[in-house]
Design a protein around this motif. Structure first.
Motif, PDB file in Angstrom:
ATOM      1  N   LEU A 114       0.800  -1.210   0.000  1.00  0.00           N
ATOM      2  CA  LEU A 114       0.000   0.000   0.000  1.00  0.00           C
ATOM      3  C   LEU A 114       0.834   1.262   0.000  1.00  0.00           C
ATOM      4  O   LEU A 114       0.382   2.305  -0.422  1.00  0.00           O
ATOM      5  CB  LEU A 114      -0.949  -0.011   1.202  1.00  0.00           C
ATOM      6  CG  LEU A 114      -1.902  -1.214   1.254  1.00  0.00           C
ATOM      7  CD1 LEU A 114      -2.825  -1.078   2.440  1.00  0.00           C
ATOM      8  CD2 LEU A 114      -2.711  -1.323  -0.023  1.00  0.00           C
ATOM      9  N   ARG A 172      -5.474   2.116  15.416  1.00  0.00           N
ATOM     10  CA  ARG A 172      -6.862   1.877  14.996  1.00  0.00           C
ATOM     11  C   ARG A 172      -7.715   3.122  15.196  1.00  0.00           C
ATOM     12  O   ARG A 172      -8.555   3.467  14.353  1.00  0.00           O
ATOM     13  CB  ARG A 172      -7.440   0.699  15.773  1.00  0.00           C
ATOM     14  CG  ARG A 172      -6.798  -0.638  15.428  1.00  0.00           C
ATOM     15  CD  ARG A 172      -7.354  -1.759  16.270  1.00  0.00           C
ATOM     16  NE  ARG A 172      -6.707  -3.031  15.943  1.00  0.00           N
ATOM     17  CZ  ARG A 172      -6.895  -4.147  16.626  1.00  0.00           C
ATOM     18  NH1 ARG A 172      -7.713  -4.155  17.680  1.00  0.00           N
ATOM     19  NH2 ARG A 172      -6.270  -5.258  16.264  1.00  0.00           N
ATOM     20  N   VAL A 208      -6.677   5.695  12.399  1.00  0.00           N
ATOM     21  CA  VAL A 208      -7.139   5.291  11.066  1.00  0.00           C
ATOM     22  C   VAL A 208      -8.643   5.505  10.939  1.00  0.00           C
ATOM     23  O   VAL A 208      -9.137   6.034   9.936  1.00  0.00           O
ATOM     24  CB  VAL A 208      -6.767   3.824  10.780  1.00  0.00           C
ATOM     25  CG1 VAL A 208      -7.507   3.307   9.542  1.00  0.00           C
ATOM     26  CG2 VAL A 208      -5.267   3.688  10.569  1.00  0.00           C
ATOM     27  N   ALA A 222       1.172   1.810  10.426  1.00  0.00           N
ATOM     28  CA  ALA A 222      -0.243   1.534  10.172  1.00  0.00           C
ATOM     29  C   ALA A 222      -0.951   2.705   9.505  1.00  0.00           C
ATOM     30  O   ALA A 222      -1.699   2.523   8.543  1.00  0.00           O
ATOM     31  CB  ALA A 222      -0.941   1.178  11.486  1.00  0.00           C
ATOM     32  N   GLN A 224      -0.036   3.226   5.896  1.00  0.00           N
ATOM     33  CA  GLN A 224      -0.602   2.210   5.016  1.00  0.00           C
ATOM     34  C   GLN A 224      -2.110   2.325   4.861  1.00  0.00           C
ATOM     35  O   GLN A 224      -2.655   1.989   3.808  1.00  0.00           O
ATOM     36  CB  GLN A 224      -0.278   0.805   5.565  1.00  0.00           C
ATOM     37  CG  GLN A 224       1.195   0.495   5.693  1.00  0.00           C
ATOM     38  CD  GLN A 224       1.851   0.121   4.369  1.00  0.00           C
ATOM     39  OE1 GLN A 224       1.242   0.242   3.308  1.00  0.00           O
ATOM     40  NE2 GLN A 224       3.082  -0.316   4.426  1.00  0.00           N
ATOM     41  N   HIS A 225      -2.806   2.799   5.905  1.00  0.00           N
ATOM     42  CA  HIS A 225      -4.260   2.654   5.904  1.00  0.00           C
ATOM     43  C   HIS A 225      -5.064   3.924   6.141  1.00  0.00           C
ATOM     44  O   HIS A 225      -6.297   3.877   6.060  1.00  0.00           O
ATOM     45  CB  HIS A 225      -4.655   1.624   6.969  1.00  0.00           C
ATOM     46  CG  HIS A 225      -4.047   0.281   6.761  1.00  0.00           C
ATOM     47  ND1 HIS A 225      -4.362  -0.533   5.690  1.00  0.00           N
ATOM     48  CD2 HIS A 225      -3.113  -0.402   7.477  1.00  0.00           C
ATOM     49  CE1 HIS A 225      -3.664  -1.662   5.766  1.00  0.00           C
ATOM     50  NE2 HIS A 225      -2.893  -1.605   6.834  1.00  0.00           N
TER      51      HIS A 225
END
Length: 290
Positions: A119, A242, A245, A274, A277-278
């Motif tokens: 990604l 989390r 994101v 993270a 990437q997201h």
């Protein structure tokens, strides 16, 4: 000498999206824009040329890529002072050298040679990990890239390790006239037993109180210097990556800090990897010096 905003291009659509973002940012900050093409990019990424002429020289390809990027930047923001340069280096090396004298370095989320399923391109990851100035990886949808949410999201870590990121986020919010959402994630001990046990906040939870105190400490000085910035500090129970994101879907820019360990450059944490990437919006990785 005025520090330019540097954007790396490689002929990919993601690279041109990075040019769009960088042109907008340069206009907001009143900075010159420097467009960089590293002539060894195709070898670094392991990709074929994106142009159809099979016998085109390296210089012709470089000129075509820079011409397209420069015209795009000027069409988008005619008032921005724009220069372009071809550097005969590997792209990560070229952009890391540029970071010594740049206000920030901007890259696309994927290069033209990124492996399927990867990604974030290898160049973007290397630059975000080691650059000596803030690095913005442009990703997400058009709403985020064009600043339609009018919200900057700041992931707040330990107060002693996050001041540069806090300053950067406040500056972005002030320049854009956006609200600043400052988030400190926290986790307490698991309640119950077994694999499914999770942590739950209770009234007066000491872990939440500690997170709130750290958030206040991290923001206090910069908040005092920028009373005009609308800020919404919040503590959220959960894993930091989390939480960020998820909240990035309603933000125009996510700002995180990265610690610099002496002799080792920037060490991207699990959270850093993270969100790069997201995240659903551009991500700024800001090195903490000292």
């Amino acid at each position: 000498m005025e520090q330019p905003l540097v954007v790396g291009v490689d002929g990919s659509e993601q690279g041109l999206r990075a040019v769009d973002w960088a042109a907008d940012e340069a206009a907001l900050r009143g900075l010159p824009l420097r467009i960089v093409y590293a002539s060894l990019w195709e070898h670094y990424e392991g990709a074929a040329y994106v142009y159809s002429a099979p016998y085109a020289s390296d210089q012709a390809v470089a000129d075509a890529i820079l011409k397209a990027a420069g015209e795009r930047a000027q069409a988008r923001r005619p008032g921005v002072r724009t220069t372009s340069v071809v550097l005969p280096q590997e792209p990560a090396d070229a952009l890391l050298r540029e970071s010594d004298l740049a206000a920030a370095v901007v890259v696309g989320s994927r290069g033209r040679g990124s492996i399927k399923g990867m990604l974030l391109g290898s160049v973007g990851l290397a630059v975000a990990s080691w650059a000596r100035c803030p690095v913005v990886v442009v990703r997400g949808d058009a709403a985020a890239a064009e600043g339609r949410h009018e919200r900057i999201l700041l992931g707040v870590g330990h107060p002693d390790r996050n001041s540069s990121a806090v300053d950067f986020a406040f500056q972005e919010a002030m320049t854009r006239g956006s609200t600043l959402d400052a988030v400190r994630a926290w986790r307490g001990p698991a309640r119950g037993h077994g694999v499914g046990a999770t942590s739950h906040a209770t009234s007066g939870d000491p872990y939440e109180a500690k997170a709130a105190a750290e958030l206040d400490e991290a923001l206090r000085g910069t908040r005092t210097r920028h009373p005009e910035v609308r800020i919404r500090p919040v503590t959220v129970e959960g894993h930091t990556h989390r939480v960020l994101v998820e909240r990035s879907a309603a933000a125009d820019l996510l700002v995180i800090g990265a610690r610099r360990n002496k002799g080792l450059g920037l060490q991207l944490s699990r959270t850093g990897h993270a969100v790069l990437q997201h995240a659903a919006c551009p991500v700024a990785v800001v090195p903490q010096h000292g």
